[in-house]
Design an enzyme around this catalytic site. Structure first.
Site, PDB file in Angstrom:
ATOM      1  N   GLU A 101      -0.575  -5.133  11.383  1.00 60.49           N
ATOM      2  CA  GLU A 101       0.174  -4.679  10.210  1.00 60.49           C
ATOM      3  C   GLU A 101       1.639  -5.098  10.368  1.00 60.49           C
ATOM      4  OE1 GLU A 101      -0.107  -0.285   8.333  1.00 60.49           O
ATOM      5  OE2 GLU A 101       0.983  -0.413  10.227  1.00 60.49           O
ATOM      6  N   HIS A 104       3.408  -5.241   3.699  1.00 59.79           N
ATOM      7  CA  HIS A 104       3.409  -5.895   5.005  1.00 59.79           C
ATOM      8  C   HIS A 104       2.909  -7.331   4.889  1.00 59.79           C
ATOM      9  CE1 HIS A 104       4.133  -2.084   7.022  1.00 59.79           C
ATOM     10  NE2 HIS A 104       3.108  -1.544   6.392  1.00 59.79           N
ATOM     11  N   HIS A 125       0.837  -1.196   0.000  1.00 60.32           N
ATOM     12  CA  HIS A 125       0.000   0.000   0.000  1.00 60.32           C
ATOM     13  C   HIS A 125       0.879   1.257   0.000  1.00 60.32           C
ATOM     14  CE1 HIS A 125      -0.303   0.615   4.695  1.00 60.32           C
ATOM     15  NE2 HIS A 125       0.914   0.353   4.314  1.00 60.32           N
ATOM     16  N   CYS A 153       5.443   5.888   5.242  1.00 62.66           N
ATOM     17  CA  CYS A 153       4.337   5.199   4.558  1.00 62.66           C
ATOM     18  C   CYS A 153       3.838   6.006   3.369  1.00 62.66           C
ATOM     19  CB  CYS A 153       3.192   4.945   5.523  1.00 62.66           C
ATOM     20  SG  CYS A 153       3.654   3.866   6.880  1.00 62.66           S
ATOM     21  N   ASP A 161      -4.955 -10.952  -0.557  1.00 59.75           N
ATOM     22  CA  ASP A 161      -3.643 -11.587  -0.464  1.00 59.75           C
ATOM     23  C   ASP A 161      -2.828 -11.382  -1.737  1.00 59.75           C
ATOM     24  OD1 ASP A 161      -1.554 -13.039   0.580  1.00 59.75           O
ATOM     25  OD2 ASP A 161      -2.331 -14.945  -0.146  1.00 59.75           O
ATOM     26  N   HIS A 162      -1.596 -10.933  -1.549  1.00 64.54           N
ATOM     27  CA  HIS A 162      -0.688 -10.644  -2.669  1.00 64.54           C
ATOM     28  C   HIS A 162      -1.271  -9.585  -3.603  1.00 64.54           C
ATOM     29  CE1 HIS A 162       1.570 -13.985  -1.100  1.00 64.54           C
ATOM     30  NE2 HIS A 162       2.545 -13.713  -1.930  1.00 64.54           N
ATOM     31  N   HIS A 174       5.023   0.368  -0.275  1.00 67.57           N
ATOM     32  CA  HIS A 174       5.786  -0.648   0.454  1.00 67.57           C
ATOM     33  C   HIS A 174       4.763  -1.720   0.842  1.00 67.57           C
ATOM     34  CE1 HIS A 174       3.962   2.003   3.356  1.00 67.57           C
ATOM     35  NE2 HIS A 174       4.006   1.003   4.205  1.00 67.57           N
TER      36      HIS A 174
END
Lengths: 138, 138, 138, 138, 138, 138
Positions: free
Chosen positions: D123, D40, D13, D32, D77-78, D38
């Site tokens: 996170e 998580h 995100h 951020c 996811d991903h 970047h």
């Protein structure tokens, strides 16, 4: 004596190589090939090795932290590995390639007495990559 | 075959050497030089190595636990490393020096068949110290 | 919405009360009564609660970190709880009393919009202390 | 009786709002806000609550897993939270907003007997977001 | 003030109810229905709640440990939940039913000043069961 | 470059050898000798080693996962090691013997380019067994 010191950084990446077709990319990299990328909380373990000095340390903590902060974390933390890291340009940002880059970032400026012995990066709890350090920088 | 067995102890220490001035001590040891000390939950990993015996074990658990309890934990757990541990008298209680002491405590009374192969102490999640075991005790 | 943010500090303490005899102290506090003290890696979880603002946050991270750093960590990290913390003078530095002190340190200077909802301190993996926050400071 | 079941997903995100200037964005979101994003490894804890049925369960595991997989993980996811998740369009993909979206994804299709009681997303090890579930979907 | 104290035990079980056919059992319990059973490392978190006494404690540690050891761990640790635990006879040893049994084991002999507030059992990292304590025993 | 990939399985076992008397069995294996068995959540770490290929990987993840799933997890997960695993017939299902069996299960069908370098099984947080891989299968 070996000291392993743990650092953390968060980054995003997309696994994709122009050498393969779309289908082959997806077959090889799976969900990691999703077009807009995804990310991880990486764990970086740096191991140094040497004799214990007369102050009882294999390595003073501050210079090691400064080196890792300046050469590695400042360039990778909260970054996009495909876009923000010139050292990875032209290669797929797998954690294997990331480990090689981090190794090079460290040995090029290594100015500590104990040698860099090992480097370990975990991408998730399930995947850890490790390389014995070697080369002129140590 | 290697078995690594994990133990835990809590202790306090202060890092300070009379060989350096007040300023140099603080520069070298940072917050660990605070005059009244501080403490940690240490994690101790003992690795033994040998063949698997006919009962399916590289080492029976009970004698190993007894040795570590009697030689190490009974002397370090809930102790002040500067005041309570004669083996550390005259040296700075860094985790490097602590690891050497624990190694000596174990090899001096080692009476197990498998050899002591490795010793690892974590001071926090971020700092792990490791030494390959060696010497006559194994 | 609740945000729990995790901090860490290392400190030493000795549990002993002048209200009891030597024997009673040892019976009550066990190994924690050892005369020269011992220490722990404490984990501190601060929970704040409130609506999500138009920037998508229940609380901006920076002012919360500054408050905890200045009011709590700067006073407890790498300290001796019996000697270095005036707020604990006259009371036994159990983690229960430590939690009350940390609660007071925070509410006295609480200047954030979301309320302080909960405070949790772990002394080891086996012992966690938790209090719902309350009072004027929130 | 409450059952909390843990799921994991990795995503990327970038925190940035057009309502603020470049400087204000950086001041508010810090690292951020880096332009290329970047990522998580997120941990998602789903808590359901209800009586224990005659087969000894508060909820059969398979239908819960299917619901979370289909409604949440398959979409997050991903993924890149700024680009791949229509439910987040127009809002900043903070973990607070992400938690609200996941809550909505679940309650809209909730077909299990026990009620959805709580939802928690971490996170990193240092930041956990939690909301009591509520509304018609439960 | 709440204190949560963590205990661990290892046990085996098989999930199977005579009320269902073989096929239905397998559909409901999945791999947990395998005929010869399997096992887990369970984590048990006991939370007690009350005021802090004049010695700085919500509960002295020793009597709590003794109660849990004698009433719970001595009966469950390294046991087969289907065969060794009379309290579970006639019910399926799911972790939900196990939590109810442990709750009963504790409240029946509860002799501590602080009340038993909560009980939590994790079967694996992915499954945690929690019940607020209640009833006459507290 | 080494990649360590983590897998998990749950199983039950009882440690008992007909070569010893009841008393000797109990003395040697302690609570693990309880007649009806008990169980654990095992953690299995498989390490492979080799050069990084032109797609940036030491080993593609999918074939490794398939091999471990088919040869190991499908036979051990949610199983009783005394009853369900023919490879362990006639030997005591200690984790040492389990590690040897897993090693054999893998090398017999090893069809990956990187060599199998190391195998590690944790029975609990306190006990980890490790063997360097060797033999024709790699």
């Amino acid at each position: 004596m070996r000291l392993t010191r743990r650092y953390r950084f968060s980054a995003s990446h997309r696994l994709h190589t122009p050498a393969l077709s779309e289908e082959e990319n997806y077959l090889l990299y799976g969900k990691c090939n999703n077009p807009y990328g995804h990310g991880h909380n990486y764990v970086l373990d740096i191991t140094v090795e040497g004799p214990v000095d007369r102050h009882g340390q294999v390595a003073p903590r501050a210079p090691l932290d400064e080196l890792v902060q300046e050469r590695v974390l400042a360039r990778l933390d909260h970054r996009n590995l495909n876009e923000d890291v010139p050292e990875l340009a032209g290669s797929v940002p797998t954690t294997e390639n990331l480990a090689s880059i981090v190794h090079r970032m460290l040995v090029e400026h290594w100015n500590l007495k104990p040698r860099l012995a090992r480097l370990r990066i975990s991408e998730t709890d399930r995947n850890t990559f490790e390389m014995e350090a070697s080369g002129d920088g140590q």
